[in-house]
Design an enzyme around this catalytic site. Structure first.
Site, PDB file in Angstrom:
ATOM      1  N   ASP A 100       0.549  -1.124   0.036  1.00  0.00           N
ATOM      2  CA  ASP A 100       0.174   0.160   0.518  1.00  0.00           C
ATOM      3  C   ASP A 100       0.734   1.511  -0.454  1.00  0.00           C
ATOM      4  OD1 ASP A 100      -2.208   1.570   0.566  1.00  0.00           O
ATOM      5  OD2 ASP A 100      -1.297   1.798   2.518  1.00  0.00           O
ATOM      6  N   ASP A 135      -2.113  -0.614   5.634  1.00  0.00           N
ATOM      7  CA  ASP A 135      -2.482  -0.693   7.432  1.00  0.00           C
ATOM      8  C   ASP A 135      -3.845   0.214   7.408  1.00  0.00           C
ATOM      9  OD1 ASP A 135      -2.360   3.633   7.147  1.00  0.00           O
ATOM     10  OD2 ASP A 135      -2.648   2.277   5.462  1.00  0.00           O
ATOM     11  N   ASP A 167      -7.573  -1.431   2.900  1.00  0.00           N
ATOM     12  CA  ASP A 167      -6.473  -2.962   2.906  1.00  0.00           C
ATOM     13  C   ASP A 167      -6.801  -4.379   3.669  1.00  0.00           C
ATOM     14  OD1 ASP A 167      -4.930  -0.961   1.566  1.00  0.00           O
ATOM     15  OD2 ASP A 167      -3.676  -0.175   3.519  1.00  0.00           O
TER      16      ASP A 167
END
Length: 664
Positions: free
Chosen positions: A342, A546, A550
């Protein structure tokens, strides 16, 4: 703007929107935890009594109670598996424990029972906590919303009652109650929970908004376009649950052969007992030989050959800030061959910071003066960009002038009077609004250059004339580039970037860290699709993220790692491992440590197999005394256990960290 958007009515009775308390299952609310705790307490009471020479009547009943409290659940599960014509290792361990007790090894059997009961309790707790986090995700969406009738009247209703086509009012600071499209109003909406974008996004008529996102300083009238059950938040919940249920359960290496081993051991024990009887051997001698065979052939040493290296690696990683949730996860980490990262909060710190200060020629300001002027105007604002400007001025130790007559206009910026002059700070396109003078042209050129570099441009005006431009961006983590390089070395493939942020910002960051496969503008379901594409190609994907957005990808991946400090509850519970201190460089180190643990597992299996084979041959071909058989069995257990504990040393972490540099 109509009064509907600017006036707040008195809240309806009972309609106040409150934040639901976080659901979190207590440890001893689980039956597995209560039975495991009881077995452990009984064992800890009985053990010192036995070791200090107390009579058997003092500690024997305590051990028996430990057998019952810790062993009845796995025994029952094993019997149910037998009904399905399956023999699992739980039942085999119970039989081995009872067999140990029958030949006087009561303490060994009780210890085996306690270990199995504790393992089952931890697994049940992990499952319950993950379910808590998934259910708690629905609390992101408010419980109630303000619905507008055709005549302009307002009604506070439960968000579950909203239907497609309804119009709702979202005032400043409230959460959006449904997925829809803005009909009227302007504001900035923090939608990091859904898209992961680090900065609030300006919303005006025609823009899409999502349930659970947080409204900024403006009011919005929104037309509902999806039912509550079909909102993006609801779909995230569904995707996490589906991935958790359909993801094939990964077993430890030894468990992959447990069926054959268990069946073989049972039949072999029966044969060792029955065949001598058929040739006229005595009952007692045959039973003793069979029980000796069962002890020396039991998988205790094999189980310990697997667990100590993995548990030692878990403990070592924990000391260095990586929480790995189970031995299965530690084994899987060493198998990954593709990494998906990410952007916001993972490769970056997740907090906007001033990166560029560009005074315009002829303004008479240097960098410090321009920054102080902007900070004075932004000081009362709660907008993330405003906080970034004020923090930058404070970091430089600048004196921030006093201001008055502060006003904020959603989607445009702020104005204030500083030292008797009108100062405006905001979006260049809105503040300039087609101005054709030379200063405005220079400001547009500087702002365009910053935006091309992936930064957010903020224009500063004084008395209507542009005096400078600030560039604001989410700062890259210091260890991001070296981590990406190390992951590429370990897996043989450059990591890919999966982000909900805009393509321009994603491309700029990817270039800085050395990532070539960039997928931007993704919603949570798009990230899951990208993971599934890699898995269909035969890859074992590690996802690092995080945020709530996600979580579905973390659940769907072969292995998921969450950033611990700013990670959402759902991401932390869904992930298989957590980087507690957000030190990204620990990821390649823990992967290398997992691979070292897997190598030790193979070594231990060879050692355990050699001992078991030797003792079994001795027992079948000759006469292996029971005490010697127990000694050989326990000796092999000690050897493989000590070998596995080598990974507890800091030297093991340092060796694993060589590809990634010192991650401490």
């Amino acid at each position: 703007m109509s009064s509907t958007l600017t006036q707040r009515p008195a809240p309806a009775a009972g309609g106040r929107d409150t934040i639901a308390p976080r659901r979190r299952t207590r440890v001893f609310a689980l039956a597995e935890a209560r039975w495991a705790a009881a077995a452990l307490v009984l064992f800890l009471i009985a053990l010192p009594l036995q070791l200090t020479g107390a009579p058997a009547w003092a500690w024997g009943p305590l051990y028996a109670a430990a057998y019952v409290t810790g062993g009845w659940e796995p025994a029952w599960a094993g019997l149910q598996a037998l009904r399905e014509k399956t023999l699992d290792v739980d039942l085999l361990m119970i039989v081995a424990a009872i067999g140990a007790a029958s030949i006087g090894q009561v303490m060994d059997g009780a210890l085996l029972i306690v270990i199995f009961a504790t393992s089952g309790a931890l697994e049940a707790l992990a499952t319950a906590r993950t379910q808590d986090a998934v259910r708690g995700l629905l609390d992101l969406a408010p419980a109630t919303a303000t619905r507008l009738a055709d005549d302009g009247s307002e009604d506070t209703v439960a968000t579950a009652e909203l239907a497609v086509g309804d119009t709702i009012l979202v005032r400043p600071g409230e959460r959006v109650g449904a997925d829809g499209r803005v009909l009227d109003g302007a504001s900035e909406v923090d939608q990091a929970t859904v898209t992961g974008e680090p900065l609030p996004v300006a919303k005006e008529a025609g823009d899409e908004v999502f349930a659970g996102t947080s409204n900024g300083t403006g009011a919005l009238r929104i037309k509902v376009e999806r039912d509550a059950s079909d909102s993006v938040i609801a779909r995230i919940v569904a995707m996490v649950e589906e991935a958790s249920e359909t993801k094939a359960p990964t077993q430890l290496f030894i468990e992959k052969v447990e069926q054959r081993y268990s069946l073989g051991m049972v039949f072999a024990t029966l044969a060792v007992f029955a065949i001598p009887l058929g040739f006229g051997a005595g009952l007692t001698g045959s039973l003793l030989r069979a029980m000796t065979f069962m002890i020396v052939a039991s998988p205790c040493a094999v189980v310990l050959a697997t667990m100590p290296p993995l548990l030692s690696a878990i403990a070592n990683a924990g000391r260095h800030g990586v929480l790995v949730k189970s031995a299965v996860v530690m084994e899987r980490l060493g198998q990954v061959d593709t990494v998906a990262l990410d952007k916001t909060g993972t490769l970056t710190e997740g907090t906007p910071r001033v990166t560029d200060i560009r005074p315009l020629a002829g303004s008479g300001l240097d960098e410090d003066a321009l920054l102080a002027l902007a900070a004075a105007a932004e000081h009362p604002s709660e907008h993330p960009l405003a906080r970034a400007v004020v923090d930058a001025a404070r970091t430089r130790g600048l004196a921030i002038p006093d201001m008055r007559d502060f006003t904020s206009t959603p989607g445009i910026g702020v104005t204030a009077s500083v030292d008797g002059r009108k100062v405006a700070v905001g979006a260049p396109a809105r503040l300039l609004d087609g101005a054709g003078d030379a200063a405005s042209a220079r400001a547009e050129t500087v702002a365009a250059g910053l935006e091309d570099g992936g930064r957010t441009a903020v224009l500063v005006q004084r008395d209507g004339a542009p005096v400078g431009v600030l560039g604001i961006a989410d700062r890259l983590r210091p260890d991001a580039a070296v981590t990406v390089a190390s992951l590429a070395t370990l897996t043989g493939t450059t990591p890919m970037l999966l982000t909900g942020d805009n393509p321009r910002a994603a491309a700029r960051l990817a270039e800085e860290v050395g990532i070539t496969d960039v997928r931007a503008g993704l919603l949570p379901q798009d990230k899951v699709t990208a993971v599934h594409e890699q898995e269909k190609a035969g890859r074992k994907v590690l996802v690092i993220g995080d945020g709530v957005n996600d979580a579905p990808a973390l659940a769907a991946a072969h292995t998921g790692i969450a950033m611990g400090r700013a990670g959402s509850d759902l991401a932390l519970e869904t992930a298989d491992a957590v980087i507690v201190r957000d030190e990204l460089a620990t990821v390649p180190t823990v992967i290398a440590l997992s691979r070292a643990a897997r190598r030790l597992v193979v070594q231990n299996l060879v050692i355990a197999g050699a001992f078991i084979s030797g003792l079994v041959i001795w027992d079948l071909a000759g006469h292996l005394p029971l005490p010697l058989g127990v000694l050989g069995h326990e000796g092999s257990t000690v050897i493989v256990g000590l070998n596995g504990l080598r990974l507890l040393r800091d030297a093991a972490w340092n060796r694993a960290g060589v590809p990634a540099g010192d991650a401490r």
